[in-house]
Design an enzyme around this catalytic site. Structure first.
Site, PDB file in Angstrom:
ATOM      1  NE  ARG A 274      17.579  16.646  25.238  1.00 58.08           N
ATOM      2  CZ  ARG A 274      18.521  17.429  25.722  1.00 58.08           C
ATOM      3  NH1 ARG A 274      18.376  18.962  25.549  1.00 58.08           N
ATOM      4  NH2 ARG A 274      19.669  17.025  26.359  1.00 58.08           N
TER       5      ARG A 274
ATOM      6  CB  SER B 294      18.886  11.620  28.786  1.00 53.13           C
ATOM      7  OG  SER B 294      20.043  12.387  29.120  1.00 53.13           O
TER       8      SER B 294
ATOM      9  CD  GLU C 237      16.103  13.027  25.253  1.00 54.41           C
ATOM     10  OE1 GLU C 237      16.410  12.199  24.471  1.00 54.41           O
ATOM     11  OE2 GLU C 237      16.843  13.790  25.915  1.00 54.41           O
TER      12      GLU C 237
HETATM   13  P1  FAD Z   1      17.070   8.865  15.157  1.00 60.22           P
HETATM   14  O1  FAD Z   1      17.301   8.243  16.355  1.00 60.22           O
HETATM   15  O2  FAD Z   1      17.386   8.219  13.666  1.00 60.22           O
HETATM   16  O3  FAD Z   1      15.563   9.453  14.935  1.00 60.22           O
HETATM   17  C1  FAD Z   1      15.127  10.320  16.294  1.00 60.22           C
HETATM   18  C2  FAD Z   1      13.683  10.775  16.087  1.00 60.22           C
HETATM   19  O4  FAD Z   1      13.634  11.855  14.846  1.00 60.22           O
HETATM   20  C3  FAD Z   1      12.703   9.597  15.432  1.00 60.22           C
HETATM   21  O5  FAD Z   1      11.494   9.957  15.939  1.00 60.22           O
HETATM   22  C4  FAD Z   1      12.906   9.829  13.789  1.00 60.22           C
HETATM   23  O6  FAD Z   1      11.557   9.528  13.104  1.00 60.22           O
HETATM   24  C5  FAD Z   1      12.921  11.546  13.675  1.00 60.22           C
HETATM   25  N1  FAD Z   1      13.569  11.685  12.616  1.00 60.22           N
HETATM   26  C6  FAD Z   1      15.252  11.524  12.429  1.00 60.22           C
HETATM   27  N2  FAD Z   1      15.549  12.204  11.285  1.00 60.22           N
HETATM   28  C7  FAD Z   1      14.543  12.885  10.932  1.00 60.22           C
HETATM   29  C8  FAD Z   1      14.351  13.715   9.712  1.00 60.22           C
HETATM   30  N3  FAD Z   1      15.189  14.067   8.806  1.00 60.22           N
HETATM   31  N4  FAD Z   1      12.907  14.108   9.468  1.00 60.22           N
HETATM   32  C9  FAD Z   1      11.829  13.774  10.130  1.00 60.22           C
HETATM   33  N5  FAD Z   1      12.115  13.258  11.268  1.00 60.22           N
HETATM   34  C10 FAD Z   1      13.263  12.561  11.694  1.00 60.22           C
HETATM   35  N6  FAD Z   1      20.555  14.191  22.646  1.00 60.22           N
HETATM   36  C11 FAD Z   1      20.621  15.573  23.026  1.00 60.22           C
HETATM   37  O7  FAD Z   1      19.927  16.340  22.802  1.00 60.22           O
HETATM   38  N7  FAD Z   1      21.718  15.932  23.741  1.00 60.22           N
HETATM   39  C12 FAD Z   1      22.746  15.066  24.219  1.00 60.22           C
HETATM   40  O8  FAD Z   1      23.705  15.444  24.999  1.00 60.22           O
HETATM   41  C13 FAD Z   1      22.568  13.646  23.834  1.00 60.22           C
HETATM   42  N8  FAD Z   1      23.690  12.670  24.222  1.00 60.22           N
HETATM   43  C14 FAD Z   1      23.261  11.373  23.669  1.00 60.22           C
HETATM   44  C15 FAD Z   1      24.477  10.760  24.016  1.00 60.22           C
HETATM   45  C16 FAD Z   1      24.272   9.241  23.342  1.00 60.22           C
HETATM   46  C17 FAD Z   1      25.409   8.296  24.012  1.00 60.22           C
HETATM   47  C18 FAD Z   1      23.367   8.826  22.660  1.00 60.22           C
HETATM   48  C19 FAD Z   1      23.322   7.553  22.166  1.00 60.22           C
HETATM   49  C20 FAD Z   1      22.241   9.614  22.509  1.00 60.22           C
HETATM   50  C21 FAD Z   1      22.338  11.166  22.931  1.00 60.22           C
HETATM   51  N9  FAD Z   1      21.622  12.247  22.747  1.00 60.22           N
HETATM   52  C22 FAD Z   1      21.545  13.337  23.063  1.00 60.22           C
HETATM   53  C23 FAD Z   1      20.311  11.503  21.489  1.00 60.22           C
HETATM   54  C24 FAD Z   1      20.523  11.538  20.434  1.00 60.22           C
HETATM   55  O9  FAD Z   1      21.842  11.726  20.083  1.00 60.22           O
HETATM   56  C25 FAD Z   1      19.585  12.761  19.516  1.00 60.22           C
HETATM   57  O10 FAD Z   1      18.348  12.833  19.558  1.00 60.22           O
HETATM   58  C26 FAD Z   1      19.905  13.059  18.001  1.00 60.22           C
HETATM   59  O11 FAD Z   1      19.441  14.197  17.359  1.00 60.22           O
HETATM   60  C27 FAD Z   1      19.264  11.574  17.264  1.00 60.22           C
HETATM   61  O12 FAD Z   1      19.896  11.655  15.800  1.00 60.22           O
HETATM   62  P2  FAD Z   1      19.494  10.339  15.117  1.00 60.22           P
HETATM   63  O13 FAD Z   1      20.044  10.737  13.609  1.00 60.22           O
HETATM   64  O14 FAD Z   1      20.127   9.234  15.631  1.00 60.22           O
HETATM   65  O15 FAD Z   1      18.050  10.086  15.210  1.00 60.22           O
HETATM   66  N1  EPU Z   2      23.359  13.210  38.634  1.00 62.98           N
HETATM   67  C1  EPU Z   2      23.192  12.154  39.725  1.00 62.98           C
HETATM   68  N2  EPU Z   2      23.168  10.810  39.607  1.00 62.98           N
HETATM   69  C2  EPU Z   2      23.293  10.466  38.427  1.00 62.98           C
HETATM   70  C3  EPU Z   2      23.223  11.208  37.078  1.00 62.98           C
HETATM   71  C4  EPU Z   2      23.521  12.586  37.330  1.00 62.98           C
HETATM   72  O1  EPU Z   2      23.152  12.661  40.973  1.00 62.98           O
HETATM   73  O2  EPU Z   2      23.108   8.962  37.991  1.00 62.98           O
HETATM   74  C5  EPU Z   2      23.625  14.672  38.869  1.00 62.98           C
HETATM   75  C6  EPU Z   2      24.864  15.132  38.610  1.00 62.98           C
HETATM   76  O3  EPU Z   2      25.880  14.825  39.598  1.00 62.98           O
HETATM   77  C7  EPU Z   2      24.606  16.537  38.069  1.00 62.98           C
HETATM   78  C8  EPU Z   2      23.374  16.485  37.710  1.00 62.98           C
HETATM   79  O4  EPU Z   2      22.541  15.210  38.283  1.00 62.98           O
HETATM   80  O5  EPU Z   2      24.809  17.504  39.203  1.00 62.98           O
HETATM   81  C9  EPU Z   2      23.068  16.706  36.080  1.00 62.98           C
HETATM   82  O6  EPU Z   2      23.765  15.423  35.512  1.00 62.98           O
HETATM   83  P1  EPU Z   2      24.646  15.623  33.921  1.00 62.98           P
HETATM   84  O7  EPU Z   2      25.313  17.098  34.255  1.00 62.98           O
HETATM   85  O8  EPU Z   2      25.135  14.246  33.764  1.00 62.98           O
HETATM   86  O9  EPU Z   2      23.399  16.023  33.189  1.00 62.98           O
HETATM   87  P2  EPU Z   2      21.895  15.505  32.701  1.00 62.98           P
HETATM   88  O10 EPU Z   2      20.884  16.302  33.478  1.00 62.98           O
HETATM   89  O11 EPU Z   2      21.758  14.137  33.520  1.00 62.98           O
HETATM   90  C10 EPU Z   2      21.299  16.445  30.532  1.00 62.98           C
HETATM   91  C11 EPU Z   2      20.874  16.039  29.113  1.00 62.98           C
HETATM   92  C12 EPU Z   2      22.001  15.575  28.269  1.00 62.98           C
HETATM   93  C13 EPU Z   2      23.143  16.354  28.320  1.00 62.98           C
HETATM   94  C14 EPU Z   2      23.723  16.673  29.734  1.00 62.98           C
HETATM   95  C15 EPU Z   2      24.905  17.915  29.432  1.00 62.98           C
HETATM   96  C16 EPU Z   2      18.529  15.591  29.460  1.00 62.98           C
HETATM   97  C17 EPU Z   2      17.577  14.709  29.590  1.00 62.98           C
HETATM   98  N3  EPU Z   2      19.881  15.229  29.245  1.00 62.98           N
HETATM   99  O12 EPU Z   2      21.640  15.240  31.425  1.00 62.98           O
HETATM  100  O13 EPU Z   2      21.737  15.181  26.967  1.00 62.98           O
HETATM  101  O14 EPU Z   2      24.200  15.746  27.580  1.00 62.98           O
HETATM  102  O15 EPU Z   2      22.456  17.288  30.513  1.00 62.98           O
HETATM  103  O16 EPU Z   2      24.228  19.189  29.178  1.00 62.98           O
HETATM  104  O17 EPU Z   2      18.518  17.103  29.317  1.00 62.98           O
HETATM  105  C18 EPU Z   2      20.393  13.528  26.041  1.00 62.98           C
HETATM  106  O18 EPU Z   2      19.368  14.094  25.666  1.00 62.98           O
HETATM  107  O19 EPU Z   2      20.183  12.185  25.474  1.00 62.98           O
HETATM  108  C19 EPU Z   2      21.698  13.504  26.891  1.00 62.98           C
HETATM  109  C20 EPU Z   2      22.384  13.075  27.124  1.00 62.98           C
END
Ligand code: FAD
Ligand code: EPU
Length: 343
Positions: A164, A238, A339
């Protein structure tokens, strides 16, 4: 470029926080950035680039210019025997890009299905999920330096990707606008099913022959069952990173808390000697899972996700996150890091 004044950012952030941007506009190419009117120059006022707004928490009105990235387009730029090289505009929706690749049997992004937001924000924090990070399919990107008004190309090494992390999130924060990203995708897939939940889901789905489309479907099922849909409940995924601790610290923690969840960083062979802890578990143990105060809360199915049930302010969510941080520190001696980008 038409710049509007006093615009609500409610439709532009998935946390659904209602704050006002002093100025707001869209751009779809570098020319518009080069021609920003004098009063709106970043040297004069704060500038925020956003796209999907899915990794931001606004804690107050934004006294500056917000520019929404709408740089579009997906193009095949080159290919060789093993790979295709595909350029996508930074403003393209990430999951639309994933689907585009799935439709053409281009492999590498299937594990990253359904991550909200844009292509251009992907490298910003090296998005990752289910055993894959964007850096594994990254070839290069173009970014515009706001003050120098020049476009630079960044290679994989230049981006200094980490968990990240990237140069754009740290060293060059606020200096560049990512314009487009080139991905290197495989013509013959190498399946990544090391993440236990994917294997289980594929079995449940009764998948006989593995494919990138099946992996994508499995990922979509898992994500939909755990993560709140921002269209229904405001959130930004997250809220905290999973913290890394030394192997010694992990051993000591496990003595006091036998159920603690940790995974070796970089795999076991040649690993860093560090262990990544599941922050969701730590937060749940502190009793926050399902907690709600006013409209701010900690999601009932995933404690790592903070939510806005309706009219929570960014400050309320931020304050809740501070309390969670403190309680995890008091109980486990582990420092969580946010994050989500706090604005
Ligand atoms: P924004 O929220 O619009 O911007 C994020 C940051 O990037 C800001 O600081 C912004 O200034 C900057 N930025 C955006 N675009 C640009 C650009 N073109 N040039 C320079 N800076 C820029 N993330 C994960 O890594 N893994 C996951 O599994 C994951 N799951 C998610 C699930 C949910 C339900 C939600 C709501 C979010 C999740 N995220 C996850 C976080 C998010 O989806 C990512 O960080 C995504 O890349 C953000 O994209 P955005 O276009 O919405 O960025
Ligand atoms: N867990 C708990 N309690 C909770 C949540 C999770 O015990 O309330 C345990 C789960 O049971 C599991 C472990 O924690 O054993 C990991 O949970 P999960 O697989 O849901 O993944 P996470 O570590 O919570 C990360 C990323 C996610 C990504 C998933 C899948 C980060 C900060 N988050 O979540 O990314 O989708 O793994 O790879 O690394 C995001 O960045 O926004 C995001 C959603």
């Amino acid at each position: 470029m038409i710049i509007k004044e006093n615009v609500s950012l409610l439709p532009y952030n998935t946390f659904k926080i209602n704050v006002i941007a002093k100025r707001f506009s869209f751009f779809s190419g570098v020319e518009e950035l080069q021609e920003l009117p004098e009063f709106a120059k970043p040297s004069r006022e704060r500038l925020l680039i956003l796209a999907g707004g899915s990794n931001l928490l606004f804690t107050g009105d934004f006294d500056g210019l917000v520019l929404k990235n709408e740089v579009g387009g997906i193009d095949l730029v080159a290919e060789d025997e093993d790979y295709v090289y595909v350029r996508a505009g930074a403003g393209e929706n990430w999951h639309r890009f994933v689907r585009y690749c799935l439709d053409r049997d281009w492999a590498g992004v299937e594990n990253l299905s359904l991550i909200p937001g844009s292509v251009g924000a992907g490298p910003m924090q090296n998005i990752g999920a289910y055993g894959v990070e964007i850096r594994e399919v990254f070839q290069e990107l173009e970014a515009y330096h706001i003050r120098e008004k020049k476009v630079y190309t960044f290679s994989l090494n230049d981006c200094e990707f980490g968990y990240r992390e990237s140069v754009f999130k740290r060293k060059y924060r606020g200096q560049f606008v990512i314009l487009n990203v080139v991905f290197r995708l495989r013509k013959r897939p190498v399946f990544n099913t090391q993440y236990g939940a994917i294997r289980e889901e594929l079995e449940k789905m009764g998948v006989g022959e593995l494919s990138i489309q099946a992996i994508s479907r499995a990922v979509i099922h898992i994500r939909s069952s755990k993560l709140p849909d921002p269209a229904v409940i405001g959130n930004a995924g997250s809220f905290f990173k999973n913290p890394e601790v030394s192997a010694d610290k992990f051993t000591a923690l496990r003595e006091g808390f036998p159920g603690i969840l940790g995974y070796p960083v970089n795999g076991e062979a040649g690993g860093s000697g560090k262990v990544k802890l599941a922050a969701g578990w730590l937060i749940e143990q502190c009793g926050w899972k399902g907690y709600r105060r006013g409209d701010a809360g900690c999601h009932a199915a995933q404690a790592l996700v903070l939510v806005n049930y309706g009219k929570a302010t960014g400050k309320e969510i931020y304050e809740l996150s501070t309390e969670i941080l403190q309680s995890v520190k008091d109980r486990f001696g582990v420092e969580l890091e946010r994050e989500v980008n706090i604005v």
